[in-house]
Scaffold this active site. Structure first.
Site, PDB file in Angstrom:
ATOM      1  N   GLU A 428       3.516   4.066  -9.365  1.00  0.00           N
ATOM      2  CA  GLU A 428       3.514   4.846  -8.129  1.00  0.00           C
ATOM      3  C   GLU A 428       4.936   4.909  -7.578  1.00  0.00           C
ATOM      4  O   GLU A 428       5.529   3.885  -7.231  1.00  0.00           O
ATOM      5  CB  GLU A 428       2.590   4.148  -7.114  1.00  0.00           C
ATOM      6  N   ASP A 504       1.014  -0.010  -5.543  1.00  0.00           N
ATOM      7  CA  ASP A 504       1.215  -1.003  -4.487  1.00  0.00           C
ATOM      8  C   ASP A 504      -0.084  -1.744  -4.183  1.00  0.00           C
ATOM      9  O   ASP A 504      -1.186  -1.205  -4.355  1.00  0.00           O
ATOM     10  CB  ASP A 504       1.699  -0.328  -3.192  1.00  0.00           C
ATOM     11  N   ASP A 506      -1.711  -2.199  -1.573  1.00  0.00           N
ATOM     12  CA  ASP A 506      -2.175  -1.808  -0.244  1.00  0.00           C
ATOM     13  C   ASP A 506      -3.226  -0.715  -0.387  1.00  0.00           C
ATOM     14  O   ASP A 506      -3.656  -0.371  -1.491  1.00  0.00           O
ATOM     15  CB  ASP A 506      -0.993  -1.339   0.632  1.00  0.00           C
ATOM     16  N   ASP A 508      -3.044   2.589   0.188  1.00  0.00           N
ATOM     17  CA  ASP A 508      -2.567   3.770  -0.545  1.00  0.00           C
ATOM     18  C   ASP A 508      -2.534   3.506  -2.047  1.00  0.00           C
ATOM     19  O   ASP A 508      -2.892   4.363  -2.860  1.00  0.00           O
ATOM     20  CB  ASP A 508      -1.169   4.169  -0.062  1.00  0.00           C
TER      21      ASP A 508
END
Length: 653
Positions: A428, A504, A506, A508
């Site tokens: 990403e 990541d 998280d 997202d």
């Protein structure tokens, strides 16, 4: 009718209730072997600590199992803080036991792990459990039924002054297991391995059901004798190579007593025997200690070959060339082992790679230079393995189609074409992609950065997929065309054996994972069936621990808040003063240096990589869930699902 979600909806499970509600989180549920192993491990830990010379296991005719040891006996006095007998706490409380005390002089400096559930799980999943303790000249008993106390601790007799030990008899509850029958061959292997790893300790097994004579194991030669016995009939290329080394008080990086014992052999053909253990716990799935053994043997062999100028031109030696025909038994001692899951099949402790590798390389260097003729024989075998690997890779290259599409410009490819080794990271963002490119092993790791979020491909027709640049690049990079579940696609063009989604840690990042998993499940299902798709798990936190005495400062990485909390508890138990360590939270992969990204997420020896496969619901159930989550016309279903499952979400706001 709408369901209510109020304060009363939250249920707090107490005592051993979580184990009985979700036994699969704490043990294997195929059969009761693992809950019996927990009791055996406690007896073995007593022997490992230098107490006890005889472990006896009896399988009774009624299906119950008794484990006897002549160790110190579980303490029967009151716990200073809890006000209850210690032996009762050990069998009724999760996260209670003597193995948490890691201070100097603690009851168990080295033990089989610190998950802290152990025999409490045995008790929770047994219809009845009885304990007898010989200690301090007395005999005490207590009993449980369904995990609950039915016979409180009570003295029953005076014991001979020098007699000490513990006897545990349990009746596994059939309702918690697929089969209530204990697999005797596996139990026998486990008990024999304990004898192997505890030279001078006798292990006895009596099977009352079979009516056979008791089996006994006592290995004076330990690992060497065991591997020799396992390789009877195999013609060895060189004599067995064994070694043993542990850190002393003045070691710069490791605690006193940490280290390993190993024995290795090589043969040109025949069965390969490979067994590894950590603090007497079998690790059938290997882990970082095996990676350390492989690394140490490889580096020593490579140095020897270079020193004697034996390597032919054009051949590059790899660790698997040295390891391919190696049989070994490895027993590591790690002060605070971190296992993958409660069943402890794989060691995850990152420091174990350096620990074992350093000691093995030093010992192997010495052996090779003291036995040059044997070393050259071994070098010939290793070089032949490398040449055979190169020839195989060339054959694969010749079978490839000549009309290969031009690879994407942003793909940073790897050097080798060996699909059994290659892997591509779908990363990403460009910044994270930059760190991944610098931190990777360019020999076998490729990186394909993705900009933004990939298209939701659930309802996209196959002939329209390539209109999206990101999907086009992924397909061309991996060398496989989109296909359906009923198709038989040509996978001979597959360029990478592992396709790793790296995003990541998280919300997202999770969304990008779901979008990519949607793409692979919908349009590349055969890759998932073949086990080619993985999800990398980068850490969310870094804990910087200051130097302690002669132990240098170190960095610990944690996947999530639960692991962070466990790490902090462990540091307190290790004597690190509360508040002296600092905690950093990674906002994304782009914040990691290439070295950090390599160590935590890309290094095959220390990373956490989850294979993607269909769950228990199978293809039909998985398709329904994807349809509900990703379908454009399923908003009402998604809302209902969120209302029902919303309390399970961990939202990072």
């Amino acid at each position: 009718m709408a369901t209510r979600y109020t304060e009363e909806s939250i249920r707090v499970l107490k005592g051993l209730e979580p184990v009985r509600q979700r036994p699969g989180m704490y043990t294997r549920t195929e059969n009761p072997l693992h809950i019996v192993q927990e009791v055996i491990d406690n007896a073995a830990d007593e022997a490992l600590a230098g107490y006890g010379k005889h472990i006896q296991v009896t399988l009774h005719g009624d299906g119950s199992i008794t484990v006897d040891d002549d160790g110190r006996g579980i303490p029967v006095g009151l716990h200073p803080e809890e006000g209850a007998p210690v032996v009762e706490l050990v069998f009724t409380r999760l996260h209670a036991g003597g193995k948490f005390d890691k201070q100097s002089g603690g009851a168990y400096a080295f033990s089989g792990g610190l998950h802290g559930v152990g025999v409490s799980v045995t008790n929770a999943l047994s219809s009845r459990l009885e304990v007898t303790v010989w200690r301090d000249g007395g005999v005490h008993t207590l009993a449980f039924a369904g995990g609950e106390m039915v016979q409180p601790l009570a003295p029953v007799a005076n014991a001979p002054r020098r007699k000490s030990g513990t006897r545990v008899r349990c009746w596994p509850d059939p309702k918690y297991f697929d089969s209530a029958v204990l697999p005797v061959p596996e139990l026998v292997r486990l008990l024999r391995s304990k004898a192997v790893l505890l030279p001078g300790v006798k292990v006895t097994f009596r099977n009352e059901k079979a009516g056979n004579a008791p089996q006994e194991w006592l290995y004076a030669d330990g690992l060497r004798g065991y591997l020799s016995e396992a390789l009877v009939g195999t013609e060895l290329l060189v004599p067995l190579v064994d070694g043993e080394q542990y850190a002393g008080k003045d070691h710069d990086s490791f605690s006193e007593g940490e280290g390993a014992q190993w024995v290795v052999s090589w043969a040109t053909d025949g069965t390969v025997v490979r067994e590894s253990y950590v603090n007497l716990i079998p690790t059938p799935a290997g882990g970082t200690h095996e990676a350390g053994l492989r690394d140490g043997l490889f580096n020593a062999m490579k140095t020897f070959i270079e020193l004697h100028n034996l390597m032919p031109k054009g051949i590059k030696l790899l660790p698997e060339d040295v390891f391919a025909r190696a049989s070994f038994v490895l027993s590591a001692k790690v002060l605070d082992p971190q296992f993958q899951g409660q069943i402890k099949e794989r060691l995850n402790s990152r420091d174990a790679v350096r620990l074992v590798s350093g000691f093995v390389k030093t010992a192997m260097d010495l052996w090779l230079n003291s036995h040059v003729d044997h070393g050259k024989k071994l070098a010939e075998l290793v070089i032949r393995q490398a040449q055979a690997r190169v020839r195989t890779a060339q054959k694969v290259e010749k079978r490839k189609s000549s009309g290969v599409a031009v690879l994407p410009g942003k793909l940073t490819d790897c050097e080798t074409d060996d699909v059994s080794r290659t892997e591509v990271f779908l990363v990403e963002g460009d910044s994270a992609g930059g760190s991944a490119k610098m931190g990777r092993d360019k020999e076998f790791q490729a990186v394909l950065p993705l900009r933004g979020k990939v298209l939701n491909a659930w309802e996209v027709d196959r002939d329209r997929l390539f209109a999206n640049n990101e999907i086009h690049d992924i397909s061309v990079a991996i060398g496989v065309d989109p296909h359906g579940p009923a198709d038989t696609p040509d996978l001979s063009g597959l360029r990478y054996g592992r396709i790793c989604i790296l995003s990541d840690a998280d919300v997202d990042g999770s969304h990008i994972q779901v979008l990519l998993l949607t793409l692979f499940y919908r349009h590349f299902p055969k890759l998932i069936e073949a086990g080619n798709v993985f999800v990398a798990r980068p850490p969310l936190f870094r804990v910087d621990v200051p130097a302690q005495g002669k132990r240098p400062a170190r960095k610990l990485y944690c996947l999530d808040e639960g692991e962070l909390e466990a790490t902090e508890d462990r540091l307190r138990k290790d004597g690190v003063r509360d508040g002296t360590w600092s905690i950093s939270r990674f906002k994304g992969l782009g914040e990691m240096s290439p070295e950090q990204l390599w160590e935590t997420t890309m290094n095959p020896d220390t990373r956490r990589l989850l294979p993607v496969h269909l769950g228990e619901a199978g293809a039909d159930g998985t398709t329904k869930v994807f349809e509900m989550l990703m379908g454009k016309g399923e908003a009402a279903q998604r809302r209902a699902w969120l209302e029902e499952k919303g309390d399970l979400a961990d939202v990072d706001i």
